[in-house]
Design an enzyme around this catalytic site. Structure first.
Site, PDB file in Angstrom:
ATOM      1  N   GLY A  41       0.813  -1.132   0.016  1.00 39.05           N
ATOM      2  CA  GLY A  41      -0.066   0.004  -0.091  1.00 39.05           C
ATOM      3  C   GLY A  41       0.768   1.117   0.001  1.00 39.05           C
ATOM      4  N   VAL A  46       5.722   0.499   6.415  1.00 40.80           N
ATOM      5  CA  VAL A  46       6.578  -0.640   5.637  1.00 40.80           C
ATOM      6  C   VAL A  46       6.835  -0.317   4.295  1.00 40.80           C
ATOM      7  CG1 VAL A  46       7.403  -3.028   5.282  1.00 40.80           C
ATOM      8  CG2 VAL A  46       6.174  -2.131   7.514  1.00 40.80           C
ATOM      9  N   CYS A  47       5.731   0.088   3.562  1.00 37.63           N
ATOM     10  CA  CYS A  47       5.956   0.330   2.241  1.00 37.63           C
ATOM     11  C   CYS A  47       6.718   1.620   2.013  1.00 37.63           C
ATOM     12  CB  CYS A  47       4.545   0.223   1.429  1.00 37.63           C
ATOM     13  SG  CYS A  47       3.790  -1.217   1.480  1.00 37.63           S
ATOM     14  N   THR A  48       6.424   2.706   2.827  1.00 40.53           N
ATOM     15  CA  THR A  48       7.182   3.951   2.637  1.00 40.53           C
ATOM     16  C   THR A  48       8.536   3.662   2.914  1.00 40.53           C
ATOM     17  OG1 THR A  48       5.033   5.113   2.997  1.00 40.53           O
ATOM     18  CG2 THR A  48       7.105   6.268   3.478  1.00 40.53           C
ATOM     19  N   LEU A  51      10.143   1.850  -0.207  1.00 36.61           N
ATOM     20  CA  LEU A  51      10.468   2.528  -1.307  1.00 36.61           C
ATOM     21  C   LEU A  51      11.151   3.675  -1.299  1.00 36.61           C
ATOM     22  CD1 LEU A  51       6.639   2.118  -2.851  1.00 36.61           C
ATOM     23  CD2 LEU A  51       8.891   0.545  -3.305  1.00 36.61           C
TER      24      LEU A  51
END
Length: 155
Positions: A41, A46-48, A51
């Site tokens: 998402g 965690v994704c932020t 990336l």
């Protein structure tokens, strides 16, 4: 149970809209290997972190002949907002129908995307793949070591 491509398999091709325009995997492979990053998402912790870590090492990936593409089932609008907020200078592909996510066995429950990574060489063959639990991720440092060890053909 679905099975995505494994090491040595041809990578499923796709052509979808992204935060930086239309992406056709075959076209990108003409310029080098692709690290295809499926993530759950936009704007999640965690994704932020994942990336932004890849963003911070994008030049080093480039030196290894690898381009980065993020992908999940969220909307193009969500991707553009997320990319702008964190200055992500690689494309985030929108797969709202989840066809590409399914082809790579990265379509999770309830519309979420499973955290998965596929390294695809210039000839379209999967050279590395890994699926992690949502709270875990491969760091850029780990991936750079893996990529260097594979000795991909450069552009």
């Amino acid at each position: 149970m679905a099975r995505g491509p494994q090491i040595g398999d041809p990578a499923p091709d796709f052509e979808l809209e992204s935060s930086e325009g239309r992406i056709h995997l075959t076209d990108w492979l003409q310029h080098g290997a692709v690290l295809l990053v499926f993530y759950p998402g936009d704007d999640s912790p965690v994704c932020t972190n994942q990336l932004c870590d890849y963003r911070d090492h994008l030049g080093e990936f480039g030196e290894l002949g690898v381009q980065v593409i993020g992908i999940n089932s969220q909307s193009l609008e969500s991707h553009r907002t997320f990319a702008k907020k964190y200055d992500l200078d690689f494309p985030l592909v929108a797969d709202p129908q989840r066809n590409t996510c399914r082809a790579y066995d990265a379509a999770g429950l309830f519309g979420m995307t499973r955290r998965s990574i596929f390294l695809i060489d210039r000839s379209g063959i999967v050279r590395y793949c890994r699926t992690d639990l949502p709270v875990f991720r491969r760091t850029a440092r780990e991936l750079k070591t893996i990529i260097a060890d594979l000795k991909l053909e450069s552009a």
